[in-house]
Design a protein around this motif. Structure first.
Motif, PDB file in Angstrom:
ATOM      1  N   ARG A 192       0.858  -1.181   0.000  1.00 55.28           N
ATOM      2  CA  ARG A 192       0.000   0.000   0.000  1.00 55.28           C
ATOM      3  C   ARG A 192       0.893   1.230   0.000  1.00 55.28           C
ATOM      4  NH1 ARG A 192      -0.608   3.846   2.993  1.00 55.28           N
ATOM      5  NH2 ARG A 192       0.518   2.833   4.699  1.00 55.28           N
ATOM      6  N   MET A 193       0.598   2.172  -0.896  1.00 56.22           N
ATOM      7  CA  MET A 193       1.310   3.442  -0.935  1.00 56.22           C
ATOM      8  C   MET A 193       0.284   4.567  -0.827  1.00 56.22           C
ATOM      9  SD  MET A 193       4.244   2.887  -3.856  1.00 56.22           S
ATOM     10  CE  MET A 193       3.042   2.483  -5.135  1.00 56.22           C
ATOM     11  N   GLY A 194       0.620   5.599  -0.054  1.00 62.42           N
ATOM     12  CA  GLY A 194      -0.348   6.660   0.149  1.00 62.42           C
ATOM     13  C   GLY A 194       0.288   8.032   0.230  1.00 62.42           C
ATOM     14  N   ILE A 195      -0.487   9.036  -0.175  1.00 64.38           N
ATOM     15  CA  ILE A 195      -0.112  10.426   0.030  1.00 64.38           C
ATOM     16  C   ILE A 195      -1.238  11.093   0.810  1.00 64.38           C
ATOM     17  CG2 ILE A 195       1.347  10.630  -2.027  1.00 64.38           C
ATOM     18  CD1 ILE A 195      -1.028  11.964  -3.449  1.00 64.38           C
ATOM     19  N   SER A 196      -0.888  12.081   1.619  1.00 68.66           N
ATOM     20  CA  SER A 196      -1.890  12.782   2.411  1.00 68.66           C
ATOM     21  C   SER A 196      -1.445  14.221   2.623  1.00 68.66           C
ATOM     22  CB  SER A 196      -2.117  12.081   3.756  1.00 68.66           C
ATOM     23  OG  SER A 196      -0.897  11.911   4.452  1.00 68.66           O
ATOM     24  N   ALA A 197      -2.411  15.069   2.975  1.00 71.36           N
ATOM     25  CA  ALA A 197      -2.099  16.489   3.127  1.00 71.36           C
ATOM     26  C   ALA A 197      -3.107  17.136   4.071  1.00 71.36           C
ATOM     27  CB  ALA A 197      -2.113  17.194   1.776  1.00 71.36           C
ATOM     28  N   TYR A 198      -2.685  18.267   4.637  1.00 68.01           N
ATOM     29  CA  TYR A 198      -3.531  19.070   5.530  1.00 68.01           C
ATOM     30  C   TYR A 198      -3.260  20.534   5.235  1.00 68.01           C
ATOM     31  CZ  TYR A 198      -4.939  21.559   9.786  1.00 68.01           C
ATOM     32  OH  TYR A 198      -5.498  22.456  10.670  1.00 68.01           O
ATOM     33  N   TYR A 199      -4.326  21.367   5.309  1.00 73.65           N
ATOM     34  CA  TYR A 199      -4.143  22.818   5.184  1.00 73.65           C
ATOM     35  C   TYR A 199      -5.203  23.528   6.015  1.00 73.65           C
ATOM     36  CZ  TYR A 199      -3.796  27.555   3.443  1.00 73.65           C
ATOM     37  OH  TYR A 199      -3.641  28.926   3.368  1.00 73.65           O
ATOM     38  N   GLY A 200      -4.772  24.547   6.768  1.00 73.90           N
ATOM     39  CA  GLY A 200      -5.718  25.346   7.529  1.00 73.90           C
ATOM     40  C   GLY A 200      -5.015  26.500   8.220  1.00 73.90           C
ATOM     41  N   GLU A 201      -5.703  27.634   8.359  1.00 71.69           N
ATOM     42  CA  GLU A 201      -5.169  28.766   9.100  1.00 71.69           C
ATOM     43  C   GLU A 201      -5.357  28.535  10.590  1.00 71.69           C
ATOM     44  OE1 GLU A 201      -6.959  32.330   7.636  1.00 71.69           O
ATOM     45  OE2 GLU A 201      -6.130  32.099   5.618  1.00 71.69           O
ATOM     46  N   SER A 202      -4.420  29.052  11.405  1.00 69.70           N
ATOM     47  CA  SER A 202      -4.430  28.749  12.834  1.00 69.70           C
ATOM     48  C   SER A 202      -4.527  29.977  13.738  1.00 69.70           C
ATOM     49  CB  SER A 202      -3.153  27.971  13.198  1.00 69.70           C
ATOM     50  OG  SER A 202      -1.994  28.765  12.976  1.00 69.70           O
ATOM     51  N   PHE A 203      -4.203  31.158  13.239  1.00 73.88           N
ATOM     52  CA  PHE A 203      -4.217  32.349  14.092  1.00 73.88           C
ATOM     53  C   PHE A 203      -5.657  32.805  14.324  1.00 73.88           C
ATOM     54  CE2 PHE A 203      -3.507  36.919  15.018  1.00 73.88           C
ATOM     55  CZ  PHE A 203      -2.674  36.758  16.120  1.00 73.88           C
ATOM     56  N   ARG A 204      -5.922  33.279  15.539  1.00 70.95           N
ATOM     57  CA  ARG A 204      -7.253  33.694  15.988  1.00 70.95           C
ATOM     58  C   ARG A 204      -8.241  32.524  16.091  1.00 70.95           C
ATOM     59  NH1 ARG A 204      -7.911  39.468  12.686  1.00 70.95           N
ATOM     60  NH2 ARG A 204      -6.789  40.751  14.209  1.00 70.95           N
ATOM     61  N   ASN A 205      -7.711  31.323  16.185  1.00 67.36           N
ATOM     62  CA  ASN A 205      -8.577  30.170  16.421  1.00 67.36           C
ATOM     63  C   ASN A 205      -8.447  29.748  17.890  1.00 67.36           C
ATOM     64  OD1 ASN A 205     -10.474  28.266  15.478  1.00 67.36           O
ATOM     65  ND2 ASN A 205      -8.895  26.687  15.391  1.00 67.36           N
ATOM     66  N   SER A 206      -8.544  30.731  18.780  1.00 66.68           N
ATOM     67  CA  SER A 206      -8.374  30.516  20.208  1.00 66.68           C
ATOM     68  C   SER A 206      -9.571  31.078  20.959  1.00 66.68           C
ATOM     69  CB  SER A 206      -7.080  31.174  20.697  1.00 66.68           C
ATOM     70  OG  SER A 206      -7.055  32.549  20.336  1.00 66.68           O
ATOM     71  N   LEU A 207      -9.588  30.873  22.278  1.00 70.45           N
ATOM     72  CA  LEU A 207     -10.737  31.271  23.077  1.00 70.45           C
ATOM     73  C   LEU A 207     -10.915  32.783  23.134  1.00 70.45           C
ATOM     74  CD1 LEU A 207     -13.050  30.273  24.877  1.00 70.45           C
ATOM     75  CD2 LEU A 207     -11.492  30.445  26.832  1.00 70.45           C
ATOM     76  N   MET A 208      -9.818  33.509  23.319  1.00 73.05           N
ATOM     77  CA  MET A 208      -9.888  34.974  23.410  1.00 73.05           C
ATOM     78  C   MET A 208      -8.886  35.604  22.452  1.00 73.05           C
ATOM     79  SD  MET A 208     -10.461  35.689  27.491  1.00 73.05           S
ATOM     80  CE  MET A 208      -8.921  34.912  27.988  1.00 73.05           C
TER      81      MET A 208
END
Length: 433
Positions: A250-266
Protein backbone atom coordinates in the motif's frame (compact mmCIF):
# COMPACT_ATOMS: atom_id res chain seq x y z
CA UNK A 1 -32.80 -7.97 21.77
CA UNK A 2 -31.86 -5.46 19.11
CA UNK A 3 -32.72 -2.57 21.45
CA UNK A 4 -30.52 -4.08 24.17
CA UNK A 5 -27.59 -4.25 21.79
CA UNK A 6 -28.06 -0.62 20.82
CA UNK A 7 -28.09 0.45 24.48
CA UNK A 8 -24.93 -1.56 25.15
CA UNK A 9 -23.22 0.11 22.20
CA UNK A 10 -24.03 3.57 23.54
CA UNK A 11 -22.99 2.70 27.12
CA UNK A 12 -19.63 1.33 26.08
CA UNK A 13 -19.08 4.24 23.63
CA UNK A 14 -15.97 2.56 22.38
CA UNK A 15 -15.02 1.51 18.82
CA UNK A 16 -12.78 2.47 15.98
CA UNK A 17 -11.93 1.23 12.53
CA UNK A 18 -8.97 -1.16 12.85
CA UNK A 19 -6.68 -3.31 10.81
CA UNK A 20 -6.33 -7.02 11.51
CA UNK A 21 -2.70 -7.79 12.21
CA UNK A 22 -2.81 -10.92 10.08
CA UNK A 23 -4.26 -9.15 7.04
CA UNK A 24 -1.49 -9.33 4.49
CA UNK A 25 -2.56 -6.17 2.70
CA UNK A 26 -3.01 -4.24 5.99
CA UNK A 27 -6.27 -2.81 4.75
CA UNK A 28 -8.19 -0.41 6.95
CA UNK A 29 -11.27 -1.54 8.79
CA UNK A 30 -13.64 0.07 6.32
CA UNK A 31 -12.52 -2.50 3.76
CA UNK A 32 -13.44 -5.40 6.07
CA UNK A 33 -16.90 -6.99 5.84
CA UNK A 34 -19.70 -4.88 7.29
CA UNK A 35 -20.49 -5.25 10.98
CA UNK A 36 -23.14 -7.84 11.79
CA UNK A 37 -25.00 -6.27 14.69
CA UNK A 38 -22.77 -5.51 17.66
CA UNK A 39 -18.98 -5.78 17.37
CA UNK A 40 -16.64 -5.42 20.36
CA UNK A 41 -12.88 -5.12 20.33
CA UNK A 42 -9.91 -3.21 21.63
CA UNK A 43 -6.17 -2.94 21.99
CA UNK A 44 -3.71 -2.31 24.81
CA UNK A 45 0.00 -1.91 25.49
CA UNK A 46 2.02 -2.62 28.63
CA UNK A 47 5.63 -1.43 28.52
CA UNK A 48 8.80 -1.09 30.57
CA UNK A 49 11.69 1.18 29.61
CA UNK A 50 15.15 1.66 31.07
CA UNK A 51 16.33 5.06 29.87
CA UNK A 52 20.12 5.26 29.98
CA UNK A 53 20.27 9.04 30.20
CA UNK A 54 19.20 11.88 32.46
CA UNK A 55 15.49 12.57 32.88
CA UNK A 56 16.14 16.08 34.22
CA UNK A 57 14.05 18.82 32.57
CA UNK A 58 17.27 20.87 32.43
CA UNK A 59 19.30 18.33 30.46
CA UNK A 60 19.10 20.42 27.28
CA UNK A 61 19.83 23.72 29.03
CA UNK A 62 22.96 22.41 30.76
CA UNK A 63 23.95 19.20 28.94
CA UNK A 64 27.44 19.09 30.44
CA UNK A 65 25.94 18.74 33.93
CA UNK A 66 23.93 15.64 32.96
CA UNK A 67 26.48 13.70 30.93
CA UNK A 68 27.04 11.00 33.56
CA UNK A 69 23.54 10.94 35.02
CA UNK A 70 22.22 7.60 36.30
CA UNK A 71 19.70 5.56 34.31
CA UNK A 72 16.03 5.54 35.23
CA UNK A 73 13.23 3.05 34.61
CA UNK A 74 9.54 3.44 33.89
CA UNK A 75 6.55 1.12 33.72
CA UNK A 76 3.71 2.38 31.58
CA UNK A 77 0.42 1.48 29.95
CA UNK A 78 0.56 3.87 26.98
CA UNK A 79 -2.87 2.97 25.63
CA UNK A 80 -5.73 0.78 26.83
CA UNK A 81 -8.62 1.03 24.38
CA UNK A 82 -12.09 -0.46 24.10
CA UNK A 83 -14.21 -0.13 21.01
CA UNK A 84 -17.59 -1.26 19.77
CA UNK A 85 -19.49 -0.89 16.52
CA UNK A 86 -23.11 -1.37 15.65
CA UNK A 87 -24.66 -1.90 12.25
CA UNK A 88 -28.22 -0.59 12.13
CA UNK A 89 -28.74 -1.89 8.60
CA UNK A 90 -29.55 -0.06 5.37
CA UNK A 91 -26.01 1.31 5.23
CA UNK A 92 -26.08 3.01 8.65
CA UNK A 93 -23.55 2.23 11.38
CA UNK A 94 -21.84 3.82 14.36
CA UNK A 95 -18.30 3.45 15.63
CA UNK A 96 -16.71 4.85 18.77
CA UNK A 97 -13.59 4.41 20.85
CA UNK A 98 -12.59 5.33 24.37
CA UNK A 99 -8.94 5.37 25.28
CA UNK A 100 -7.20 5.30 28.66
CA UNK A 101 -3.72 6.76 28.20
CA UNK A 102 -1.01 5.95 30.74
CA UNK A 103 -3.43 4.25 33.12
CA UNK A 104 -6.18 6.84 33.02
CA UNK A 105 -6.80 9.29 35.87
CA UNK A 106 -7.75 8.83 39.50
CA UNK A 107 -8.86 11.45 41.98
CA UNK A 108 -10.65 11.32 45.30
CA UNK A 109 -12.04 13.56 48.01
CA UNK A 110 -10.29 13.03 51.34
CA UNK A 111 -10.57 14.45 54.87
CA UNK A 112 -7.08 15.38 56.05
CA UNK A 113 -6.69 14.68 59.78
CA UNK A 114 -3.36 16.49 59.96
CA UNK A 115 -5.01 19.59 58.48
CA UNK A 116 -7.81 19.91 60.99
CA UNK A 117 -10.32 17.74 59.14
CA UNK A 118 -10.29 19.81 55.95
CA UNK A 119 -11.72 18.32 52.78
CA UNK A 120 -9.10 18.02 50.07
CA UNK A 121 -9.16 16.87 46.46
CA UNK A 122 -6.35 14.40 45.81
CA UNK A 123 -4.93 13.43 42.43
CA UNK A 124 -3.85 9.83 42.87
CA UNK A 125 -2.84 8.81 39.36
CA UNK A 126 -1.88 10.64 36.20
CA UNK A 127 -2.94 9.88 32.65
CA UNK A 128 -5.82 10.76 30.36
CA UNK A 129 -9.19 9.40 29.36
CA UNK A 130 -9.99 10.31 25.77
CA UNK A 131 -13.00 9.81 23.53
CA UNK A 132 -10.86 9.25 20.47
CA UNK A 133 -13.60 8.39 17.98
CA UNK A 134 -17.36 8.57 17.78
CA UNK A 135 -18.98 8.80 14.40
CA UNK A 136 -22.09 7.92 12.43
CA UNK A 137 -21.68 6.71 8.87
CA UNK A 138 -23.89 6.15 5.87
CA UNK A 139 -22.72 3.91 3.04
CA UNK A 140 -24.21 4.89 -0.30
CA UNK A 141 -21.93 2.75 -2.46
CA UNK A 142 -18.48 1.24 -1.96
CA UNK A 143 -17.14 4.35 -3.69
CA UNK A 144 -19.03 6.85 -1.52
CA UNK A 145 -19.42 6.82 2.26
CA UNK A 146 -20.32 9.80 4.45
CA UNK A 147 -18.99 9.94 8.01
CA UNK A 148 -19.74 12.61 10.64
CA UNK A 149 -18.50 12.88 14.20
CA UNK A 150 -15.16 12.53 15.96
CA UNK A 151 -12.81 11.08 13.34
CA UNK A 152 -9.13 10.18 12.90
CA UNK A 153 -7.44 12.78 10.68
CA UNK A 154 -6.00 10.75 7.77
CA UNK A 155 -2.58 12.46 7.57
CA UNK A 156 0.69 10.55 7.85
CA UNK A 157 1.35 6.86 8.48
CA UNK A 158 0.83 6.52 12.23
CA UNK A 159 -2.58 8.21 12.58
CA UNK A 160 -4.26 5.57 10.46
CA UNK A 161 -2.02 2.71 11.67
CA UNK A 162 -1.64 3.26 15.40
CA UNK A 163 -2.51 -0.19 16.74
CA UNK A 164 0.43 -1.91 18.50
CA UNK A 165 0.41 -4.71 15.91
CA UNK A 166 0.98 -2.13 13.15
CA UNK A 167 4.48 -0.97 14.14
CA UNK A 168 7.51 -2.82 15.48
CA UNK A 169 8.70 -0.43 18.20
CA UNK A 170 7.44 -0.70 21.78
CA UNK A 171 6.05 2.82 21.61
CA UNK A 172 4.50 4.55 18.61
CA UNK A 173 6.99 5.88 16.04
CA UNK A 174 8.65 8.88 17.62
CA UNK A 175 9.01 11.22 14.65
CA UNK A 176 5.39 11.55 13.56
CA UNK A 177 4.10 11.53 17.13
CA UNK A 178 6.37 14.48 17.88
CA UNK A 179 5.67 16.98 15.10
CA UNK A 180 1.98 16.09 14.60
CA UNK A 181 -0.89 15.19 16.94
CA UNK A 182 -0.90 11.42 17.47
CA UNK A 183 -3.40 9.98 17.35
CA UNK A 184 -4.89 13.04 15.63
CA UNK A 185 -8.67 13.05 16.04
CA UNK A 186 -11.10 15.89 15.37
CA UNK A 187 -14.84 16.41 15.12
CA UNK A 188 -15.75 16.91 11.49
CA UNK A 189 -17.19 15.30 8.39
CA UNK A 190 -15.50 13.11 5.79
CA UNK A 191 -16.18 11.43 2.50
CA UNK A 192 -14.34 8.23 1.67
CA UNK A 193 -14.58 5.34 -0.72
CA UNK A 194 -12.75 2.71 -2.69
CA UNK A 195 -12.64 2.45 -6.47
CA UNK A 196 -10.74 -0.55 -7.80
CA UNK A 197 -7.21 -0.33 -6.34
CA UNK A 198 -7.65 3.21 -5.03
CA UNK A 199 -9.00 4.45 -1.72
CA UNK A 200 -9.62 8.15 -1.03
CA UNK A 201 -10.71 10.24 1.95
CA UNK A 202 -11.54 13.95 2.19
CA UNK A 203 -12.20 15.56 5.57
CA UNK A 204 -13.40 18.98 6.78
CA UNK A 205 -12.42 19.76 10.37
CA UNK A 206 -11.68 22.62 12.83
CA UNK A 207 -8.33 24.32 12.31
CA UNK A 208 -5.48 24.14 14.81
CA UNK A 209 -4.90 26.74 17.53
CA UNK A 210 -1.62 28.63 17.02
CA UNK A 211 -1.46 29.54 20.72
CA UNK A 212 -0.66 25.87 21.44
CA UNK A 213 2.29 25.64 19.01
CA UNK A 214 5.78 25.22 20.51
CA UNK A 215 9.40 24.38 19.88
CA UNK A 216 9.52 20.79 21.13
CA UNK A 217 6.43 19.41 19.34
CA UNK A 218 5.74 22.06 16.67
CA UNK A 219 1.95 21.71 16.13
CA UNK A 220 1.74 18.38 17.98
CA UNK A 221 -0.25 19.71 20.95
CA UNK A 222 -2.56 22.03 19.02
CA UNK A 223 -5.47 19.71 18.33
CA UNK A 224 -6.33 18.95 21.97
CA UNK A 225 -8.66 21.62 23.31
CA UNK A 226 -8.11 22.51 26.99
CA UNK A 227 -11.76 23.59 27.14
CA UNK A 228 -15.04 21.65 27.20
CA UNK A 229 -15.55 22.40 23.51
CA UNK A 230 -13.47 22.63 20.35
CA UNK A 231 -12.92 26.17 19.13
CA UNK A 232 -13.78 26.51 15.43
CA UNK A 233 -13.25 30.12 14.40
CA UNK A 234 -11.17 28.75 11.51
CA UNK A 235 -11.57 25.57 9.45
CA UNK A 236 -9.22 23.19 7.71
CA UNK A 237 -9.17 20.36 5.21
CA UNK A 238 -7.37 17.02 5.03
CA UNK A 239 -6.97 14.60 2.15
CA UNK A 240 -5.63 11.07 1.66
CA UNK A 241 -5.19 8.79 -1.35
CA UNK A 242 -3.96 5.16 -1.15
CA UNK A 243 -3.10 2.68 -3.89
CA UNK A 244 -3.17 -1.14 -3.58
CA UNK A 245 -2.20 -2.10 -7.14
CA UNK A 246 0.83 -4.19 -6.12
CA UNK A 247 -0.07 -7.29 -4.05
CA UNK A 248 0.90 -6.77 -0.43
CA UNK A 249 1.89 -3.12 -0.96
CA UNK A 250 0.00 0.00 0.00
CA UNK A 251 1.31 3.44 -0.93
CA UNK A 252 -0.35 6.66 0.15
CA UNK A 253 -0.11 10.43 0.03
CA UNK A 254 -1.89 12.78 2.41
CA UNK A 255 -2.10 16.49 3.13
CA UNK A 256 -3.53 19.07 5.53
CA UNK A 257 -4.14 22.82 5.18
CA UNK A 258 -5.72 25.35 7.53
CA UNK A 259 -5.17 28.77 9.10
CA UNK A 260 -4.43 28.75 12.83
CA UNK A 261 -4.22 32.35 14.09
CA UNK A 262 -7.25 33.69 15.99
CA UNK A 263 -8.58 30.17 16.42
CA UNK A 264 -8.37 30.52 20.21
CA UNK A 265 -10.74 31.27 23.08
CA UNK A 266 -9.89 34.97 23.41
CA UNK A 267 -8.17 36.04 20.18
CA UNK A 268 -7.00 39.58 19.67
CA UNK A 269 -8.73 41.44 16.87
CA UNK A 270 -6.35 44.39 16.99
CA UNK A 271 -5.79 45.81 13.54
CA UNK A 272 -2.03 45.15 13.70
CA UNK A 273 -2.74 41.40 13.59
CA UNK A 274 -5.08 41.48 10.59
CA UNK A 275 -2.49 40.13 8.16
CA UNK A 276 -1.43 37.19 10.32
CA UNK A 277 -2.92 33.92 9.08
CA UNK A 278 -0.73 31.22 10.56
CA UNK A 279 -1.43 28.84 7.68
CA UNK A 280 -0.33 25.27 8.42
CA UNK A 281 0.51 23.07 5.43
CA UNK A 282 1.52 19.41 5.79
CA UNK A 283 2.38 16.94 3.06
CA UNK A 284 3.12 13.25 3.61
CA UNK A 285 4.06 10.08 1.75
CA UNK A 286 3.94 6.65 3.38
CA UNK A 287 3.93 2.98 2.44
CA UNK A 288 3.56 -0.48 3.93
CA UNK A 289 4.57 -3.82 2.44
CA UNK A 290 3.48 -7.16 3.91
CA UNK A 291 4.98 -10.27 2.38
CA UNK A 292 5.13 -13.84 3.58
CA UNK A 293 8.39 -13.26 5.49
CA UNK A 294 9.10 -9.52 5.28
CA UNK A 295 7.19 -6.48 6.58
CA UNK A 296 8.40 -2.98 5.75
CA UNK A 297 6.96 0.47 6.42
CA UNK A 298 8.11 4.04 5.89
CA UNK A 299 7.01 7.66 5.77
CA UNK A 300 8.14 11.19 5.01
CA UNK A 301 6.33 14.24 6.45
CA UNK A 302 7.05 17.90 5.82
CA UNK A 303 5.19 20.80 7.41
CA UNK A 304 5.26 24.57 6.98
CA UNK A 305 3.83 27.30 9.22
CA UNK A 306 3.28 30.77 7.83
CA UNK A 307 3.83 33.83 10.07
CA UNK A 308 5.88 31.76 12.52
CA UNK A 309 7.76 34.74 13.96
CA UNK A 310 4.57 36.78 14.40
CA UNK A 311 2.88 33.86 16.17
CA UNK A 312 5.88 33.41 18.48
CA UNK A 313 5.92 37.12 19.31
CA UNK A 314 2.18 37.08 19.99
CA UNK A 315 2.29 33.95 22.15
CA UNK A 316 5.03 35.44 24.34
CA UNK A 317 2.59 38.18 25.40
CA UNK A 318 -0.05 35.71 26.64
CA UNK A 319 -0.61 35.50 30.41
CA UNK A 320 1.03 32.77 32.47
CA UNK A 321 -2.38 31.17 33.04
CA UNK A 322 -2.75 30.58 29.31
CA UNK A 323 -2.36 26.94 28.13
CA UNK A 324 0.17 28.19 25.55
CA UNK A 325 3.78 27.02 26.06
CA UNK A 326 4.84 30.53 24.87
CA UNK A 327 7.98 29.09 23.25
CA UNK A 328 9.50 29.61 19.82
CA UNK A 329 7.78 27.81 16.94
CA UNK A 330 9.56 26.90 13.71
CA UNK A 331 8.42 27.76 10.22
CA UNK A 332 9.21 24.22 9.02
CA UNK A 333 9.27 20.76 10.59
CA UNK A 334 10.24 17.39 9.14
CA UNK A 335 10.01 13.72 10.08
CA UNK A 336 11.09 10.64 8.14
CA UNK A 337 11.43 7.02 9.11
CA UNK A 338 11.47 3.44 7.90
CA UNK A 339 11.42 0.01 9.51
CA UNK A 340 11.71 -3.53 8.22
CA UNK A 341 11.35 -6.91 9.87
CA UNK A 342 12.11 -10.48 8.82
CA UNK A 343 10.20 -13.49 10.19
CA UNK A 344 12.90 -15.92 11.36
CA UNK A 345 10.27 -18.56 12.15
CA UNK A 346 10.24 -19.15 8.42
CA UNK A 347 13.12 -21.54 9.18
CA UNK A 348 11.16 -23.35 11.92
CA UNK A 349 8.39 -25.32 10.12
CA UNK A 350 6.62 -26.45 13.33
CA UNK A 351 6.15 -22.85 14.53
CA UNK A 352 5.26 -21.63 11.07
CA UNK A 353 2.46 -24.21 10.86
CA UNK A 354 1.09 -22.77 14.12
CA UNK A 355 1.07 -19.27 12.52
CA UNK A 356 3.60 -18.01 15.05
CA UNK A 357 5.98 -15.28 13.89
CA UNK A 358 9.22 -13.79 15.18
CA UNK A 359 10.30 -10.62 13.41
CA UNK A 360 13.83 -9.32 13.82
CA UNK A 361 13.58 -5.67 12.89
CA UNK A 362 15.51 -2.47 12.46
CA UNK A 363 14.24 1.09 12.35
CA UNK A 364 15.71 4.48 11.49
CA UNK A 365 14.10 7.88 12.08
CA UNK A 366 15.09 11.49 11.66
CA UNK A 367 12.90 14.31 12.86
CA UNK A 368 13.25 17.98 13.73
CA UNK A 369 10.45 20.13 15.11
CA UNK A 370 12.62 23.19 14.40
CA UNK A 371 13.92 22.21 10.97
CA UNK A 372 13.80 25.82 9.72
CA UNK A 373 13.31 28.95 11.78
CA UNK A 374 12.61 32.58 10.75
CA UNK A 375 15.41 35.11 10.93
CA UNK A 376 15.89 36.27 14.50
CA UNK A 377 14.46 33.11 16.13
CA UNK A 378 16.80 30.81 18.03
CA UNK A 379 16.97 27.28 16.63
CA UNK A 380 16.83 24.78 19.50
CA UNK A 381 19.28 22.20 18.13
CA UNK A 382 18.17 19.50 20.58
CA UNK A 383 14.80 19.36 18.80
CA UNK A 384 16.46 17.62 15.84
CA UNK A 385 17.68 14.07 16.26
CA UNK A 386 18.20 10.67 14.69
CA UNK A 387 16.91 7.47 16.25
CA UNK A 388 18.20 3.99 15.48
CA UNK A 389 16.31 0.96 16.84
CA UNK A 390 16.90 -2.79 16.71
CA UNK A 391 14.72 -5.45 18.29
CA UNK A 392 12.24 -8.27 17.89
CA UNK A 393 8.49 -8.85 17.76
CA UNK A 394 7.12 -12.27 18.75
CA UNK A 395 3.56 -13.06 17.63
CA UNK A 396 2.28 -16.22 19.36
CA UNK A 397 -0.91 -15.47 17.41
CA UNK A 398 -2.00 -12.69 15.09
CA UNK A 399 -3.59 -10.46 17.75
CA UNK A 400 -0.90 -10.65 20.46
CA UNK A 401 2.69 -9.40 20.28
CA UNK A 402 5.65 -9.38 22.68
CA UNK A 403 8.23 -6.69 21.88
CA UNK A 404 11.81 -5.89 22.88
CA UNK A 405 14.12 -3.20 21.54
CA UNK A 406 17.30 -1.22 22.04
CA UNK A 407 17.15 2.36 20.78
CA UNK A 408 19.78 5.04 20.40
CA UNK A 409 18.64 8.66 20.22
CA UNK A 410 21.46 10.54 18.53
CA UNK A 411 21.69 14.31 19.15
CA UNK A 412 24.13 16.92 17.94
CA UNK A 413 26.94 18.03 20.26
CA UNK A 414 26.98 19.35 22.94
CA UNK A 415 23.75 17.48 23.75
CA UNK A 416 23.94 13.96 25.14
CA UNK A 417 22.68 10.94 23.27
CA UNK A 418 19.61 9.19 24.68
CA UNK A 419 19.88 5.37 24.55
CA UNK A 420 17.18 3.16 26.02
CA UNK A 421 16.02 -0.44 26.38
CA UNK A 422 12.31 -1.28 26.28
CA UNK A 423 10.10 -4.37 26.46
CA UNK A 424 6.36 -4.66 26.09
CA UNK A 425 3.37 -6.86 25.43
CA UNK A 426 0.27 -5.79 23.50
CA UNK A 427 -2.86 -7.03 21.80
CA UNK A 428 -5.21 -5.70 19.13
CA UNK A 429 -8.30 -7.58 18.05
CA UNK A 430 -12.03 -8.22 18.19
CA UNK A 431 -13.87 -9.83 21.09
CA UNK A 432 -16.86 -10.53 18.85
CA UNK A 433 -17.38 -10.54 15.09
Amino acid sequence: MKQIKIVLALIFSVTCFTVRAQDGAAKEAESLPRFSGLTLGGYAEIAYSRNLYSDSPFRYMRPESHRDAPAHGRFDMPHVVFFVGYDFGKGWRISSEIEFEHGGTESAMEVEAEEGGEYEQEVERGGEVVLEQFWIEKTITAALNIRAGHIIVPVGLTNGNHLPTQFFTVYRPEGESTIMPCTWHETGISLWGRISDWRYEIMALPALDSELFGSNRWIGDASASPYEFRIANKYAGAFRLDNYSVPGLRMGISAYYGESFRNSLMPSYAEKFDRIRGAVSIGSFDFEYRGSTVVARGYFDYGHLGDAMSIYSYNRTLPNQSPSPRTAVASDAVAAGAEAGYDVFTFVPALKRQNQKMYLFGRYEYYDSMYKTPKGMQDEKWCGRQRVVAGLNYFPMGDIVVKAEYAAGLLEAPFNNEPSFSVGIAYAGFFSR
